[in-house]
Scaffold this motif. Sequence first.
Motif, mmCIF file in Angstrom:
data_model
loop_
_atom_site.group_PDB
_atom_site.id
_atom_site.type_symbol
_atom_site.label_atom_id
_atom_site.label_comp_id
_atom_site.label_asym_id
_atom_site.label_seq_id
_atom_site.Cartn_x
_atom_site.Cartn_y
_atom_site.Cartn_z
ATOM 1 N N ALA A 63 34.486 118.639 27.147
ATOM 2 C CA ALA A 63 35.131 118.045 28.327
ATOM 3 C C ALA A 63 34.106 117.224 29.098
ATOM 4 C CB ALA A 63 35.715 119.147 29.207
ATOM 5 N N GLN A 64 34.439 115.970 29.390
ATOM 6 C CA GLN A 64 33.516 115.066 30.070
ATOM 7 C C GLN A 64 34.275 114.128 30.981
ATOM 8 O OE1 GLN A 64 29.451 114.341 29.069
ATOM 9 N NE2 GLN A 64 30.341 116.177 29.979
ATOM 10 N N ASP A 65 34.188 114.349 32.287
ATOM 11 C CA ASP A 65 34.711 113.435 33.301
ATOM 12 C C ASP A 65 34.163 113.886 34.639
ATOM 13 O OD1 ASP A 65 36.327 115.638 34.083
ATOM 14 O OD2 ASP A 65 38.073 114.895 32.986
ATOM 15 N N ALA A 66 34.723 113.397 35.738
ATOM 16 C CA ALA A 66 34.188 113.724 37.063
ATOM 17 C C ALA A 66 34.324 115.199 37.416
ATOM 18 C CB ALA A 66 34.893 112.880 38.121
ATOM 19 N N ALA A 67 35.235 115.914 36.755
ATOM 20 C CA ALA A 67 35.397 117.348 37.011
ATOM 21 C C ALA A 67 34.495 118.191 36.130
ATOM 22 C CB ALA A 67 36.853 117.766 36.799
ATOM 23 N N PHE A 68 34.016 117.632 35.016
ATOM 24 C CA PHE A 68 33.224 118.392 34.041
ATOM 25 C C PHE A 68 32.051 117.541 33.569
ATOM 26 C CE2 PHE A 68 37.699 119.612 33.651
ATOM 27 C CZ PHE A 68 37.631 120.970 33.949
ATOM 28 N N SER A 69 30.965 117.579 34.291
ATOM 29 C CA SER A 69 29.837 116.707 33.954
ATOM 30 C C SER A 69 28.498 117.425 33.960
ATOM 31 C CB SER A 69 29.767 115.541 34.938
ATOM 32 O OG SER A 69 29.560 116.029 36.253
ATOM 33 N N PHE A 70 28.468 118.715 34.305
ATOM 34 C CA PHE A 70 27.191 119.409 34.432
ATOM 35 C C PHE A 70 26.818 120.076 33.108
ATOM 36 C CE2 PHE A 70 28.086 120.235 39.214
ATOM 37 C CZ PHE A 70 27.929 118.884 39.471
ATOM 38 N N PRO A 74 35.685 121.128 39.535
ATOM 39 C CA PRO A 74 37.140 121.272 39.394
ATOM 40 C C PRO A 74 37.827 121.517 40.726
ATOM 41 C CG PRO A 74 36.023 123.256 38.646
ATOM 42 C CD PRO A 74 34.966 122.218 38.848
ATOM 43 N N GLU A 75 37.101 122.059 41.697
ATOM 44 C CA GLU A 75 37.703 122.327 43.004
ATOM 45 C C GLU A 75 38.098 121.040 43.731
ATOM 46 O OE1 GLU A 75 33.170 122.430 43.755
ATOM 47 O OE2 GLU A 75 34.588 122.830 42.121
ATOM 48 N N LEU A 76 37.438 119.933 43.396
ATOM 49 C CA LEU A 76 37.783 118.652 44.015
ATOM 50 C C LEU A 76 38.944 117.959 43.307
ATOM 51 C CD1 LEU A 76 34.230 117.162 44.684
ATOM 52 C CD2 LEU A 76 35.650 118.533 46.215
ATOM 53 N N HIS A 77 39.294 118.442 42.137
ATOM 54 C CA HIS A 77 40.323 117.804 41.321
ATOM 55 C C HIS A 77 41.376 118.808 40.866
ATOM 56 C CE1 HIS A 77 37.554 114.347 41.032
ATOM 57 N NE2 HIS A 77 36.611 115.242 40.782
ATOM 58 N N ALA A 78 41.504 119.916 41.593
ATOM 59 C CA ALA A 78 42.356 121.019 41.129
ATOM 60 C C ALA A 78 43.815 120.592 40.971
ATOM 61 C CB ALA A 78 42.250 122.198 42.095
ATOM 62 N N GLY A 79 44.304 119.770 41.870
ATOM 63 C CA GLY A 79 45.690 119.320 41.769
ATOM 64 C C GLY A 79 45.936 118.506 40.521
ATOM 65 N N ARG A 80 45.032 117.595 40.210
ATOM 66 C CA ARG A 80 45.182 116.774 39.009
ATOM 67 C C ARG A 80 45.058 117.623 37.746
ATOM 68 N NH1 ARG A 80 41.238 111.773 39.149
ATOM 69 N NH2 ARG A 80 42.246 111.420 37.120
ATOM 70 N N LEU A 81 44.151 118.589 37.760
ATOM 71 C CA LEU A 81 44.009 119.457 36.593
ATOM 72 C C LEU A 81 45.266 120.304 36.390
ATOM 73 C CD1 LEU A 81 40.294 120.619 37.025
ATOM 74 C CD2 LEU A 81 41.186 119.101 35.246
ATOM 75 N N ALA A 82 45.818 120.812 37.492
ATOM 76 C CA ALA A 82 47.027 121.633 37.393
ATOM 77 C C ALA A 82 48.206 120.832 36.852
ATOM 78 C CB ALA A 82 47.371 122.223 38.762
ATOM 79 N N ALA A 83 48.211 119.513 37.093
ATOM 80 C CA ALA A 83 49.319 118.667 36.649
ATOM 81 C C ALA A 83 49.097 118.058 35.263
ATOM 82 C CB ALA A 83 49.536 117.540 37.657
ATOM 83 N N ALA A 84 47.927 118.298 34.678
ATOM 84 C CA ALA A 84 47.590 117.678 33.396
ATOM 85 C C ALA A 84 48.189 118.505 32.259
ATOM 86 C CB ALA A 84 46.078 117.561 33.252
ATOM 87 N N SER A 85 49.445 118.272 31.957
ATOM 88 C CA SER A 85 50.175 119.126 31.013
ATOM 89 C C SER A 85 49.705 118.954 29.572
ATOM 90 C CB SER A 85 51.681 118.848 31.119
ATOM 91 O OG SER A 85 51.953 117.479 30.854
ATOM 92 N N ARG A 86 49.372 117.721 29.175
ATOM 93 C CA ARG A 86 48.907 117.525 27.796
ATOM 94 C C ARG A 86 47.572 118.233 27.583
ATOM 95 N NH1 ARG A 86 51.035 112.384 28.668
ATOM 96 N NH2 ARG A 86 48.997 111.550 29.235
ATOM 97 N N PHE A 87 46.701 118.151 28.567
ATOM 98 C CA PHE A 87 45.432 118.875 28.514
ATOM 99 C C PHE A 87 45.678 120.370 28.391
ATOM 100 C CE2 PHE A 87 42.531 121.175 31.577
ATOM 101 C CZ PHE A 87 41.501 121.396 30.680
ATOM 102 N N ALA A 88 46.555 120.912 29.253
ATOM 103 C CA ALA A 88 46.816 122.356 29.254
ATOM 104 C C ALA A 88 47.442 122.817 27.946
ATOM 105 C CB ALA A 88 47.716 122.716 30.431
ATOM 106 N N ASP A 89 48.456 122.112 27.507
ATOM 107 C CA ASP A 89 49.128 122.509 26.265
ATOM 108 C C ASP A 89 48.177 122.416 25.073
ATOM 109 O OD1 ASP A 89 51.432 122.914 27.714
ATOM 110 O OD2 ASP A 89 52.361 120.997 27.124
ATOM 111 N N GLY A 90 47.381 121.364 25.050
ATOM 112 C CA GLY A 90 46.469 121.160 23.934
ATOM 113 C C GLY A 90 45.388 122.209 23.842
ATOM 114 N N ILE A 91 44.795 122.563 24.985
ATOM 115 C CA ILE A 91 43.701 123.533 24.923
ATOM 116 C C ILE A 91 44.231 124.954 24.713
ATOM 117 C CG2 ILE A 91 43.427 124.078 27.398
ATOM 118 C CD1 ILE A 91 40.363 123.654 26.861
#
Length: 441
Positions: free
Chosen positions: A252-259, A300-317
């Motif tokens: 995972a690599q984006d503004a929520a997962f970069s460390f 992820p705390e800054l992007h929690a709403g977008r992560l919660a709405a990311a259905s393809r991400f959730a279903d896929g993982i």
Amino acid sequence: MNNPPGLLIAAPATRSGKTTLTLALLAAMRRRGRVVQPYKCGPDYIDPAFHAVAAGRASYNLDSWAQSRGRFDALLDQAADADLCIAEGVMGLFDGVATNGAWGNGSSADIAAATGWPVVLVLDVSGQAQSAAAVALGFAHYRSDVQIAGVILNKVASERHAALVRDGFARHDIAVFGAVARDASLTMPERHLGLVQAQEDAALAARLDALADLVARDVDLAALEKAARPTLRSPPSVHARTAPPGQRIALAQDAAFSFVYPHLLAGWRAAGAEIVPFAPLADEAPDPSCDVAWLPGGYPELHAGRLAAASRFADGIRAFAHTKPVHGECGGYMTLGTGLVDAAGARHAMLGLLGLETDFAQRKLHLGYRSARLLAPIPGHAEHSILRGHEFHYARVINQPDQPLAAICDAAGVPTAETGSRRGRVTGSFFHIVDVAEETP
């Protein structure tokens, strides 16, 4: 092998301006045509991303508490094609933990001594004049295996102020490489874990240009470069082996997962692994052809709403986790949990692959070195392996109903409450892996 000279940029304390000046020097030396290899002392994972932009190449962490000497030596080899190494210190020059780890206490001074790189002290001289020289004198004599090359005066109020400060150094023959005036416009933006991430700062390129202009005007770059010394080499040793978590790693690599530490990625690739990035914030799922999914830390705390709405991400993982291992570190661990309460008090449903519930509305700082003895395997590391790493977050655990992943202790050997958790093929913890202390065959 090329043995480039190096310098270590340090300070008596945090917030002296060493990160800003390190970035300025990296950008200015690059502008002068130098190939500069940046390094960061300690486990910080934000500053190296800025170094990489300024230097045009990856910055690596050097750490005497968490890294074996083999790992440390291997990272010095990353400078084989460089003209100059510039390392940024952590906290105050001699600050570290009370109990030694792999081969030191995690201080910047350990790195200076091990490499032979002279130290350039960044001194915040606001509210001082000749007394600043007394501070530098104390640092010069505190540890015999650490050499102070000179100082850069920072936050100078005026030419008269600079002259008064320089007077103290002239009396004791300590080099002053430059005097930098206060300039609030060059301050790097921050948030609760440190600087705002490099990829989020739209003005970063302009800031770096301005910083390069600043030090080219106010710092004697030629004298600074002349003060650098060749890197010391320890006796030949077997470099630490890096066990990648899989052959094809969905990362995972984006503004929520970069460390994620650059030396881990480099080690995985050197071991023959392929890294296949995906962006949860773009609603991307891990490539199902990969054999492991890895969610690093981030925000992820800054992007929690977008992560919660990311259905393809959730279903896929979730589908991925039915047959293949998934591991999360810190922010990735929280995302694997059931829910996350953001700073405003709103709860967001996460992936539910673990039972973890975390809260940022009533946040609490967790910070420091950690050693972890695995109670179960994770991708790349067997049960009972001992790992060294770091923890840095503000999340409060509301609930963690799953089996613990590891017995985790702080730098003094005191057990911590955060043990990570495991459920089926899914594992996670707040622990950021830096290196292996002891691997189980």
